[in-house]
Design an enzyme around this catalytic site. Structure first.
Site, PDB file in Angstrom:
ATOM      1  N   ARG A 131     -20.406  27.062  45.715  1.00  0.00           N
ATOM      2  CA  ARG A 131     -21.139  27.833  46.577  1.00  0.00           C
ATOM      3  C   ARG A 131     -21.607  29.327  46.512  1.00  0.00           C
ATOM      4  O   ARG A 131     -21.948  29.978  47.144  1.00  0.00           O
ATOM      5  CB  ARG A 131     -20.378  27.855  48.080  1.00  0.00           C
ATOM      6  CG  ARG A 131     -20.062  26.530  48.658  1.00  0.00           C
ATOM      7  CD  ARG A 131     -19.596  26.467  49.990  1.00  0.00           C
ATOM      8  NE  ARG A 131     -19.105  25.285  50.348  1.00  0.00           N
ATOM      9  CZ  ARG A 131     -18.058  24.452  50.040  1.00  0.00           C
ATOM     10  NH1 ARG A 131     -17.014  24.998  49.071  1.00  0.00           N
ATOM     11  NH2 ARG A 131     -17.611  23.225  50.350  1.00  0.00           N
ATOM     12  N   LYS A 150     -36.134  34.644  43.289  1.00  0.00           N
ATOM     13  CA  LYS A 150     -36.653  33.222  43.599  1.00  0.00           C
ATOM     14  C   LYS A 150     -36.204  32.380  42.623  1.00  0.00           C
ATOM     15  O   LYS A 150     -36.286  32.521  41.504  1.00  0.00           O
ATOM     16  CB  LYS A 150     -38.034  33.081  43.701  1.00  0.00           C
ATOM     17  CG  LYS A 150     -38.625  33.522  45.002  1.00  0.00           C
ATOM     18  CD  LYS A 150     -40.294  33.351  45.055  1.00  0.00           C
ATOM     19  CE  LYS A 150     -41.082  33.725  46.351  1.00  0.00           C
ATOM     20  NZ  LYS A 150     -42.518  33.674  46.126  1.00  0.00           N
ATOM     21  N   GLU A 178     -50.010  38.304  34.781  1.00  0.00           N
ATOM     22  CA  GLU A 178     -49.169  38.920  35.724  1.00  0.00           C
ATOM     23  C   GLU A 178     -49.133  40.368  35.815  1.00  0.00           C
ATOM     24  O   GLU A 178     -48.998  41.036  36.888  1.00  0.00           O
ATOM     25  CB  GLU A 178     -47.857  38.176  35.934  1.00  0.00           C
ATOM     26  CG  GLU A 178     -47.715  36.644  35.911  1.00  0.00           C
ATOM     27  CD  GLU A 178     -47.982  35.906  37.126  1.00  0.00           C
ATOM     28  OE1 GLU A 178     -48.042  36.675  37.991  1.00  0.00           O
ATOM     29  OE2 GLU A 178     -47.865  34.757  37.254  1.00  0.00           O
ATOM     30  N   LYS A 235     -42.855  45.019  41.045  1.00  0.00           N
ATOM     31  CA  LYS A 235     -41.998  43.880  41.829  1.00  0.00           C
ATOM     32  C   LYS A 235     -41.067  44.454  42.704  1.00  0.00           C
ATOM     33  O   LYS A 235     -40.793  43.986  43.817  1.00  0.00           O
ATOM     34  CB  LYS A 235     -41.709  43.025  40.721  1.00  0.00           C
ATOM     35  CG  LYS A 235     -41.101  41.814  40.890  1.00  0.00           C
ATOM     36  CD  LYS A 235     -41.724  40.448  41.341  1.00  0.00           C
ATOM     37  CE  LYS A 235     -41.080  39.325  42.052  1.00  0.00           C
ATOM     38  NZ  LYS A 235     -41.118  37.849  41.306  1.00  0.00           N
ATOM     39  N   GLU A 258     -40.453  36.910  51.464  1.00  0.00           N
ATOM     40  CA  GLU A 258     -42.059  36.601  51.649  1.00  0.00           C
ATOM     41  C   GLU A 258     -42.503  36.261  52.986  1.00  0.00           C
ATOM     42  O   GLU A 258     -43.079  35.352  53.604  1.00  0.00           O
ATOM     43  CB  GLU A 258     -42.209  35.405  50.461  1.00  0.00           C
ATOM     44  CG  GLU A 258     -44.072  35.230  50.401  1.00  0.00           C
ATOM     45  CD  GLU A 258     -44.119  34.461  49.219  1.00  0.00           C
ATOM     46  OE1 GLU A 258     -43.484  34.398  48.340  1.00  0.00           O
ATOM     47  OE2 GLU A 258     -45.029  33.911  49.455  1.00  0.00           O
ATOM     48  N   ARG A 294     -44.919  40.305  50.188  1.00  0.00           N
ATOM     49  CA  ARG A 294     -44.647  39.523  49.107  1.00  0.00           C
ATOM     50  C   ARG A 294     -45.696  38.277  48.704  1.00  0.00           C
ATOM     51  O   ARG A 294     -45.737  38.280  47.626  1.00  0.00           O
ATOM     52  CB  ARG A 294     -43.124  39.061  49.021  1.00  0.00           C
ATOM     53  CG  ARG A 294     -42.869  38.492  47.773  1.00  0.00           C
ATOM     54  CD  ARG A 294     -41.358  38.094  47.691  1.00  0.00           C
ATOM     55  NE  ARG A 294     -40.895  37.507  46.265  1.00  0.00           N
ATOM     56  CZ  ARG A 294     -39.785  37.386  45.886  1.00  0.00           C
ATOM     57  NH1 ARG A 294     -38.642  37.762  46.783  1.00  0.00           N
ATOM     58  NH2 ARG A 294     -39.374  36.833  44.727  1.00  0.00           N
ATOM     59  N   ASN A 314     -49.201  36.506  45.130  1.00  0.00           N
ATOM     60  CA  ASN A 314     -49.682  35.009  44.601  1.00  0.00           C
ATOM     61  C   ASN A 314     -51.071  35.370  44.466  1.00  0.00           C
ATOM     62  O   ASN A 314     -51.881  34.045  44.488  1.00  0.00           O
ATOM     63  CB  ASN A 314     -49.448  34.077  46.021  1.00  0.00           C
ATOM     64  CG  ASN A 314     -47.990  33.781  46.010  1.00  0.00           C
ATOM     65  OD1 ASN A 314     -47.262  33.691  44.980  1.00  0.00           O
ATOM     66  ND2 ASN A 314     -47.364  33.937  47.363  1.00  0.00           N
ATOM     67  N   HIS A 326     -52.926  32.505  42.603  1.00  0.00           N
ATOM     68  CA  HIS A 326     -51.908  31.491  42.577  1.00  0.00           C
ATOM     69  C   HIS A 326     -52.590  30.111  43.144  1.00  0.00           C
ATOM     70  O   HIS A 326     -52.120  29.174  42.715  1.00  0.00           O
ATOM     71  CB  HIS A 326     -50.615  31.774  42.738  1.00  0.00           C
ATOM     72  CG  HIS A 326     -49.933  32.770  41.974  1.00  0.00           C
ATOM     73  ND1 HIS A 326     -50.336  33.994  41.467  1.00  0.00           N
ATOM     74  CD2 HIS A 326     -48.605  32.435  41.042  1.00  0.00           C
ATOM     75  CE1 HIS A 326     -49.796  34.372  40.426  1.00  0.00           C
ATOM     76  NE2 HIS A 326     -48.544  33.697  40.333  1.00  0.00           N
ATOM     77  N   HIS A 362     -52.876  27.097  40.953  1.00  0.00           N
ATOM     78  CA  HIS A 362     -51.751  26.009  41.191  1.00  0.00           C
ATOM     79  C   HIS A 362     -52.810  24.691  41.155  1.00  0.00           C
ATOM     80  O   HIS A 362     -52.534  23.466  40.640  1.00  0.00           O
ATOM     81  CB  HIS A 362     -51.071  25.954  42.560  1.00  0.00           C
ATOM     82  CG  HIS A 362     -49.964  26.776  42.484  1.00  0.00           C
ATOM     83  ND1 HIS A 362     -49.060  27.264  43.499  1.00  0.00           N
ATOM     84  CD2 HIS A 362     -49.079  27.442  41.174  1.00  0.00           C
ATOM     85  CE1 HIS A 362     -48.020  28.056  43.136  1.00  0.00           C
ATOM     86  NE2 HIS A 362     -48.033  27.994  41.708  1.00  0.00           N
ATOM     87  N   HIS A 369     -48.747  28.569  33.092  1.00  0.00           N
ATOM     88  CA  HIS A 369     -48.937  29.233  34.299  1.00  0.00           C
ATOM     89  C   HIS A 369     -49.802  30.533  34.380  1.00  0.00           C
ATOM     90  O   HIS A 369     -50.770  30.595  35.269  1.00  0.00           O
ATOM     91  CB  HIS A 369     -47.594  29.468  34.574  1.00  0.00           C
ATOM     92  CG  HIS A 369     -47.649  30.179  36.340  1.00  0.00           C
ATOM     93  ND1 HIS A 369     -47.847  29.523  37.296  1.00  0.00           N
ATOM     94  CD2 HIS A 369     -47.231  31.533  36.521  1.00  0.00           C
ATOM     95  CE1 HIS A 369     -47.492  30.475  38.071  1.00  0.00           C
ATOM     96  NE2 HIS A 369     -47.180  31.650  37.717  1.00  0.00           N
TER      97      HIS A 369
END
Ligand code: NAD
Length: 375
Positions: free
Chosen positions: A134, A156, A198, A240, A250, A254, A258, A261, A265, A278
């Site tokens: 946990r 993330k 990035e 960041k 987000e 935030r 993207n 992106h 994607h 990526h």
């Protein structure tokens, strides 16, 4: 938060960027040769045991040095697990190897999991740490540009599912991020460029001065000039950290991270994972987003031209592969995570350089025009 500079014990300059998340705040240390400074890592390891998670490419390069950094002084016991390399191994099956090792070694709740590698290792280790008993302590030692400027900061974590990338995961913040910029010296050139995309992104969405700096210093960055690398990594981490501190989960700002992106994607999925990296897909996506922003009348055309030129100077692609059709883009973008209540939301540029919006409120004909231009 501005970066604080201090002389490290090796005499070189070390920068520290703080991620301000209340009682979960943590430092990002940035500098050359930091992996040789064990005390930096050890002061963020609360217990006696550490599990290093890395992969078969990075282990021969940096595992011994990381073990040495942790075990100097004799207080810590270190185990390690070496995963197969590649985005295709960012899966629950491979993740189970981390928990297998942790249980075999009888690691308890006081253990620290340390991610040594790029974004794949970092995302997987963080998720493994979030779930093991946990939640155990977690430290990031990122070794790619992508992970140093983006994925290791912000919490993330997760793995891919056959039905979607990064679909299984958790927000789980590390106790510290240690960035040894020397590790980038072994990075393949294509991976270097992918991460630079990035950095360009931060320039476009919120840091015009960084964009200007990149225009003047791209050859130095590609040549891995230590000062240029340190500056670019530090500015990126500051950006960041500010965004994450303002919106950890987000719910708002935030999402601006993207930029490019959603188009990207679609390209990654449409071409099959592994065809483009990526950051390469994001590069193309940022040019497409800038093109659409010009068509909407939201930015001056010069921003589009400068973006394309800067990405080309970084050896990044700026047009989608010929196999991508406008229909493929539309289908694939419709399943993107940023579709809210059936409406496609995009990060688009607006105003002077450094400004952007996240919105579903745009003339869809302009998206069609952009897709027609690029397909
Ligand atoms: P990666 O982790 O696959 O690393 C790229 C390649 O470089 C791999 O083959 C790796 O073994 C190798 N490598 C790593 N460090 C090296 C070094 N110092 N020298 C030589 N080779 C080295 O890819 P990446 O670009 O670092 O990360 C991409 C991943 O990050 C994706 O899975 C993406 O989803 C994730 N990501 C996550 C976030 C986040 O916020 N968590 C943000 C951006 C990207």
């Amino acid at each position: 938060p501005p970066a604080a500079a201090a002389a490290s014990s090796s005499g070189r300059v070390m920068k520290t960027v703080e991620v301000d998340l209340g009682d979960r705040s943590y430092p990002i240390y940035i500098g050359q040769g930091l992996l040789n400074q064990g005390e930096l890592l050890r002061k963020h390891v609360p217990g006696k045991r550490v599990l290093i998670v890395t992969n078969e490419t990075i282990a021969p390069l940096y595992l011994d040095r990381t073990i040495k950094a942790l075990t100097e002084g004799g207080a810590l016991q270190v185990d390690s697990v070496v995963l197969p390399d590649g985005e295709e191994h960012k899966s629950m099956d491979v993740l189970a190897l981390v928990w297998d090792k942790a249980l075999e070694a009888r690691l308890d709740r006081g253990t620290t999991f340390l991610a040594l590698g790029g974004g794949v290792v970092g995302d997987m280790t963080g998720f493994a740490a979030a779930c093991y008993q946990r939640g155990v302590h977690f430290v990031q030692v990122p070794t790619t540009v992508m992970s140093q400027v983006d994925s290791s900061v912000g919490g993330k974590t997760g793995v891919n599912h056959p039905l979607g990338k990064n679909m299984i995961g958790a927000f789980y913040q590390p106790r510290c991020v240690l960035i040894d910029t020397d590790t980038l010296n072994t990075l393949p050139p294509r991976e270097l460029a992918s991460g630079i995309s990035e950095i360009v992104k931060y320039g476009l969405i919120r840091d015009a001065a960084l964009f200007d700096w990149l225009e003047a210093n791209m050859p130095k960055l590609l040549a891995r000039d230590p000062e240029a690398v340190a500056y670019a990594v530090e500015r990126s981490c500051v950006n960041k950290a500010e965004v994450v501190a303002a919106d950890e989960r987000e719910g708002g700002v935030r999402a601006t991270l993207n930029l490019g992106h959603t188009f990207g994607h679609a390209i990654e999925t449409g071409c099959g994972y592994g065809t483009l990296l990526h950051g390469e897909a994001v590069s193309i996506g940022m040019v497409m987003a800038a093109d659409m922003s010009v068509r909407l009348g939201w930015i001056d055309r010069s921003i589009l031209d400068r973006t394309r030129a800067l990405l080309l100077a970084a050896n990044l692609p700026v047009t989608p592969p010929a196999t991508m059709t406008a229909d493929m883009f539309k289908d694939l973008m419709a399943v993107d995570k940023k579709v809210l209540a059936g409406k496609l939301r995009l990060v688009l540029l607006k105003g002077p350089l450094g400004g952007c919006v996240v919105t579903g409120d745009f003339d869809p004909a302009k998206l069609d025009e952009t897709l027609a231009e690029f397909c």
